[in-house]
Design a protein around this motif. Structure first.
Motif, PDB file in Angstrom:
ATOM      1  N   GLY A 137       0.823  -1.206   0.000  1.00 11.46           N
ATOM      2  CA  GLY A 137       0.000   0.000   0.000  1.00 11.46           C
ATOM      3  C   GLY A 137       0.857   1.256   0.000  1.00 11.46           C
ATOM      4  O   GLY A 137       0.565   2.226  -0.721  1.00 11.46           O
ATOM      5  N   PHE A 138       1.935   1.246   0.785  1.00  4.44           N
ATOM      6  CA  PHE A 138       2.837   2.398   0.819  1.00  4.44           C
ATOM      7  C   PHE A 138       3.525   2.584  -0.535  1.00  4.44           C
ATOM      8  O   PHE A 138       3.721   3.711  -1.002  1.00  4.44           O
ATOM      9  CB  PHE A 138       3.886   2.219   1.918  1.00  4.44           C
ATOM     10  CG  PHE A 138       3.322   2.250   3.326  1.00  4.44           C
ATOM     11  CD1 PHE A 138       1.990   2.539   3.553  1.00  4.44           C
ATOM     12  CD2 PHE A 138       4.134   1.992   4.417  1.00  4.44           C
ATOM     13  CE1 PHE A 138       1.464   2.569   4.836  1.00  4.44           C
ATOM     14  CE2 PHE A 138       3.632   2.033   5.714  1.00  4.44           C
ATOM     15  CZ  PHE A 138       2.292   2.313   5.921  1.00  4.44           C
ATOM     16  N   ASP A 139       3.903   1.470  -1.155  1.00  2.00           N
ATOM     17  CA  ASP A 139       4.537   1.555  -2.479  1.00  2.00           C
ATOM     18  C   ASP A 139       3.570   2.127  -3.507  1.00  2.00           C
ATOM     19  O   ASP A 139       3.959   2.929  -4.373  1.00  2.00           O
ATOM     20  CB  ASP A 139       5.021   0.177  -2.923  1.00  2.00           C
ATOM     21  CG  ASP A 139       6.227  -0.307  -2.120  1.00  2.00           C
ATOM     22  OD1 ASP A 139       6.927   0.552  -1.537  1.00  2.00           O
ATOM     23  OD2 ASP A 139       6.442  -1.539  -2.054  1.00  2.00           O
ATOM     24  N   SER A 140       2.303   1.731  -3.430  1.00  2.00           N
ATOM     25  CA  SER A 140       1.306   2.267  -4.374  1.00  2.00           C
ATOM     26  C   SER A 140       1.103   3.760  -4.157  1.00  2.00           C
ATOM     27  O   SER A 140       0.871   4.510  -5.115  1.00  2.00           O
ATOM     28  CB  SER A 140      -0.015   1.514  -4.230  1.00  2.00           C
ATOM     29  OG  SER A 140      -0.615   1.779  -2.967  1.00  2.00           O
ATOM     30  N   LEU A 141       1.225   4.216  -2.907  1.00  2.00           N
ATOM     31  CA  LEU A 141       1.121   5.651  -2.621  1.00  2.00           C
ATOM     32  C   LEU A 141       2.256   6.409  -3.302  1.00  2.00           C
ATOM     33  O   LEU A 141       2.022   7.459  -3.933  1.00  2.00           O
ATOM     34  CB  LEU A 141       1.166   5.882  -1.108  1.00  2.00           C
ATOM     35  CG  LEU A 141       1.295   7.339  -0.651  1.00  2.00           C
ATOM     36  CD1 LEU A 141       0.035   8.134  -1.010  1.00  2.00           C
ATOM     37  CD2 LEU A 141       1.565   7.429   0.852  1.00  2.00           C
ATOM     38  N   LEU A 142       3.470   5.906  -3.199  1.00  4.18           N
ATOM     39  CA  LEU A 142       4.617   6.588  -3.816  1.00  4.18           C
ATOM     40  C   LEU A 142       4.510   6.592  -5.339  1.00  4.18           C
ATOM     41  O   LEU A 142       4.853   7.593  -5.991  1.00  4.18           O
ATOM     42  CB  LEU A 142       5.914   5.918  -3.370  1.00  4.18           C
ATOM     43  CG  LEU A 142       6.253   6.020  -1.874  1.00  4.18           C
ATOM     44  CD1 LEU A 142       7.606   5.391  -1.588  1.00  4.18           C
ATOM     45  CD2 LEU A 142       6.234   7.474  -1.404  1.00  4.18           C
ATOM     46  N   GLU A 143       4.020   5.503  -5.912  1.00  5.63           N
ATOM     47  CA  GLU A 143       3.833   5.462  -7.367  1.00  5.63           C
ATOM     48  C   GLU A 143       2.794   6.486  -7.799  1.00  5.63           C
ATOM     49  O   GLU A 143       2.959   7.187  -8.813  1.00  5.63           O
ATOM     50  CB  GLU A 143       3.404   4.058  -7.795  1.00  5.63           C
ATOM     51  CG  GLU A 143       4.487   2.996  -7.628  1.00  5.63           C
ATOM     52  CD  GLU A 143       3.967   1.587  -7.895  1.00  5.63           C
ATOM     53  OE1 GLU A 143       2.771   1.470  -8.260  1.00  5.63           O
ATOM     54  OE2 GLU A 143       4.739   0.621  -7.733  1.00  5.63           O
ATOM     55  N   TRP A 144       1.716   6.589  -7.044  1.00  2.91           N
ATOM     56  CA  TRP A 144       0.647   7.557  -7.317  1.00  2.91           C
ATOM     57  C   TRP A 144       1.173   8.984  -7.219  1.00  2.91           C
ATOM     58  O   TRP A 144       0.866   9.838  -8.051  1.00  2.91           O
ATOM     59  CB  TRP A 144      -0.490   7.296  -6.328  1.00  2.91           C
ATOM     60  CG  TRP A 144      -1.695   8.183  -6.431  1.00  2.91           C
ATOM     61  CD1 TRP A 144      -2.676   8.122  -7.364  1.00  2.91           C
ATOM     62  CD2 TRP A 144      -2.046   9.238  -5.531  1.00  2.91           C
ATOM     63  NE1 TRP A 144      -3.646   9.066  -7.108  1.00  2.91           N
ATOM     64  CE2 TRP A 144      -3.280   9.765  -5.975  1.00  2.91           C
ATOM     65  CE3 TRP A 144      -1.462   9.768  -4.394  1.00  2.91           C
ATOM     66  CZ2 TRP A 144      -3.912  10.816  -5.324  1.00  2.91           C
ATOM     67  CZ3 TRP A 144      -2.093  10.818  -3.732  1.00  2.91           C
ATOM     68  CH2 TRP A 144      -3.304  11.339  -4.207  1.00  2.91           C
ATOM     69  N   VAL A 145       1.995   9.243  -6.216  1.00  5.08           N
ATOM     70  CA  VAL A 145       2.576  10.578  -6.028  1.00  5.08           C
ATOM     71  C   VAL A 145       3.524  10.917  -7.164  1.00  5.08           C
ATOM     72  O   VAL A 145       3.518  12.045  -7.688  1.00  5.08           O
ATOM     73  CB  VAL A 145       3.306  10.648  -4.664  1.00  5.08           C
ATOM     74  CG1 VAL A 145       4.156  11.900  -4.577  1.00  5.08           C
ATOM     75  CG2 VAL A 145       2.304  10.613  -3.524  1.00  5.08           C
TER      76      VAL A 145
END
Length: 427
Positions: free
Chosen positions: A52-60
Motif C-alpha cells: 500500500g505504501f509503495d502504491s502511494l509513492l507510485e501515485w505521487v
C-alpha cells in the motif's frame, strides 16, 4: 521545516505537491493538490501494508510528472498510533512529513461545502488544505538512543501501573480476610509481613499455631527485626479477627498469585531502571542534570523520552510550548480573563515536570527560595499552584541550557535580579 508561521507557509511553493492523508487502522485515503488548493486526479485508497505504501509513492510520482512538481509534502491527522508506520516510512524515504491538529480538521470541514458531513475522502482534502495554509506542525520522530529511551519509559510507566493495581488487589484480599493484619504490621510490603502473607495469610491458619511455631517459620527468611513478642501478637490478633471465613482455599490461591505478580513486577522494574540509567549515561548533559539536588533519574529519562535530542531545539520556549506550559488568556476590550496554561503539548512531559518540581521546592535551596519569592513578593504574588507552574518552566529552561552546554547547575544565577530574596529568606 521551520518554526514560525511565515516560514511554514513559505515551504509551500508553486512547485510543491501537497498530499493530505486520512489515517485509519487498515486503509488510508490520500488526496493531492497544489499550493492554491487545486486538486489533482481522484482519491487514492491504500492499505496499511508495504504494498500500500509503495502504491502511494507510485501515485505521487505520477502526479509529480503530470503537474511538474519537484517537492512533495505529506500531511496526516494523527489518529492513535496508526500514523506512525507511515510517518517513519516516508521520512526514511526523505519526504517532508507533517501533522495537522484534529481540532482544526473538525472546525474547518464546513468551509468548502458548508456541510457538517464527515468521511475519509473529505477529511483528506481538509488536511491538504490546512497544510497548504501552513497550519501544521512537524512531528518529533525520535530515532536511535532517544527512541529506545521513549520505549523504555513507556514500559516503565506500564509496569508501575500494573504494580499499583496488584498492590491494591493484595490489600483488598487482606481487608476482606484479615483486616486486623495492619494492627500487627505497619506495612504489608515489609519482610515479616510479606513472609506471613506467603506462609499463612489467614487467621484460620495462624490460630492453629503457637507463637514459637510462627517464629520458627519466620526465621529462615528473616534474620532480624522479629521476635516472640511479634509472633504472640499475631496469634492473639488472629484469634479475634472478624475476617471472612469462607472461600479460604481459592482466596489462598489468589494471594499467592498476586504476591508472585508483585515480586515479578518489582524485579522487572528494577532491571528496567538499571537499563534506563545506563542508557542515560551516553547522553550529553544527563550527569549534570542528575546532580541537581532533588532531581531524579526518572525525571531526566522522561525529559529525553519526550523531547528527544535537546541540541535540535534553538530556544527553551520551544520546550515550554511542547510541554503545554505556555500561557493563554481570554480578553476583549476592557475585559481581561484569567491567564491559564494551554495544556497543548505532550502531557507526559508536563506531568514529569510537575512531579519533579515538588521535591525540588522542598529540598533544593534555589527552587525553595524562588517559590518563597513568587508567593510572598509585595507586587502580584502568585498562588502556590501558579508558582509551581512557573517553576516548571524555569526548570525546563535550566535543563535546556545544561543539555546544550553540558554545564553544571549554578543556583545563584537563577536568584540574580530578585531583590526581595535575601529579605524573604531572612524573614
Amino acid at each position: 521545516m521551520n518554526y514560525t508561521q511565515n516560514q511554514k507557509i513559505s515551504q509551500i511553493t508553486p512547485s510543491t505537491l501537497v498530499i493530505g492523508i486520512d489515517i485509519a487502522k487498515d486503509k488510508h485515503v490520500a488526496r493531492a493538490q497544489d499550493d492554491r488548493g487545486i486538486e489533482f486526479g481522484k482519491r487514492l485508497i491504500f492499505e496499511n501494508r508495504i504494498h500500500g505504501f509503495d502504491s502511494l509513492l507510485e501515485w505521487v510520482e505520477r502526479h509529480q510528472k503530470q503537474n511538474a512538481k519537484n517537492h512533495v509534502i505529506f500531511g496526516v491527522e494523527p489518529t492513535g498510533h496508526y500514523w506512525l508506520n507511515l510517518a517513519y516510512f516516508l521520512t526514511a524515504k526523505g519526504y517532508d512529513f507533517v501533522l495537522v491538529n484534529p481540532m482544526h480538521v473538525k472546525k474547518s470541514k464546513e468551509l468548502d461545502d458548508n456541510s457538517p458531513t464527515k468521511n475519509d475522502t473529505k477529511d483528506a482534502k481538509v488536511i491538504a488544505q490546512l497544510i497548504k495554509d501552513g497550519r501544521y506542525s512537524v512531528p518529533n520522530l525520535l530515532d536511535g538512543i532517544y527512541a529506545e529511551l521513549r520505549e523504555g519509559v513507556k514500559v516503565r510507566d506500564q509496569l508501575i501501573q500494573q504494580l499499583m493495581i496488584t498492590e491494591g488487589r493484595i490489600q483488598n484480599v487482606i481487608q476482606r480476610y484479615f483486616p486486623e493484619f495492619f494492627d500487627v504490621f505497619k506495612d504489608w510490603e515489609g519482610k515479616a509481613a510479606l513472609c506471613t502473607l506467603k506462609l499463612f495469610p489467614f487467621p484460620s491458619q495462624i490460630i492453629e499455631m503457637e507463637p514459637n511455631e510462627v517464629l520458627s517459620k519466620w526465621k529462615p527468611f528473616i534474620q532480624r527485626g522479629v521476635g516472640i513478642k511479634r509472633a504472640t501478637k499475631l496469634v492473639e490478633t488472629a484469634k479475634k479477627s472478624i475476617g471472612i471465613k469462607i472461600g479460604i482455599e481459592f482466596a489462598k490461591h489468589e494471594i499467592d498469585f498476586l504476591i508472585r505478580q508483585y515480586e515479578l513486577y518489582k524485579e522487572q522494574l528494577e532491571q528496567l531502571d538499571n537499563q534506563i540509567e545506563t542508557l542515560l549515561t551516553t547522553i550529553p548533559g544527563t550527569k549534570q542534570m542528575i546532580d541537581i539536588n532533588g532531581l531524579g533519574v526518572a525525571t531526566v529519562a522522561q525529559l529525553f523520552a519526550e523531547v528527544g535530542d535537546i541540541s535540535k531545539y534553538s530556544h527553551p520556549q520551544q520546550l515550554v510550548n511542547l510541554a503545554g506550559l505556555s500561557l493563554r488568556e481570554h480578553s476583549s476590550g476592557k475585559f481581561k480573563g484569567q491567564t491559564r496554561i494551554t495544556k497543548r503539548g505532550r502531557s507526559g512531559l508536563r506531568r514529569a515536570l510537575y512531579l519533579a518540581i515538588r521535591p525540588l521546592v522542598a529540598h533544593n535551596e534555589t527552587f525553595k527560595a524562588l517559590h518563597h519569592y513568587y508567593t510572598k513578593r509585595s507586587e502580584r504574588p502568585l498562588k502556590k499552584q501558579q508558582s509551581l507552574i512557573a517553576l516548571c518552566c524555569k526548570l525546563l529552561r535550566v535543563l535546556f541550557v545544561i543539555g546544550q552546554k553540558q554545564c553544571g547547575f549554578d543556583g545563584s544565577k537563577l536568584l540574580q535580579g530578585l531583590p526581595q530574596i535575601n529579605t524573604l529568606q531572612a524573614a
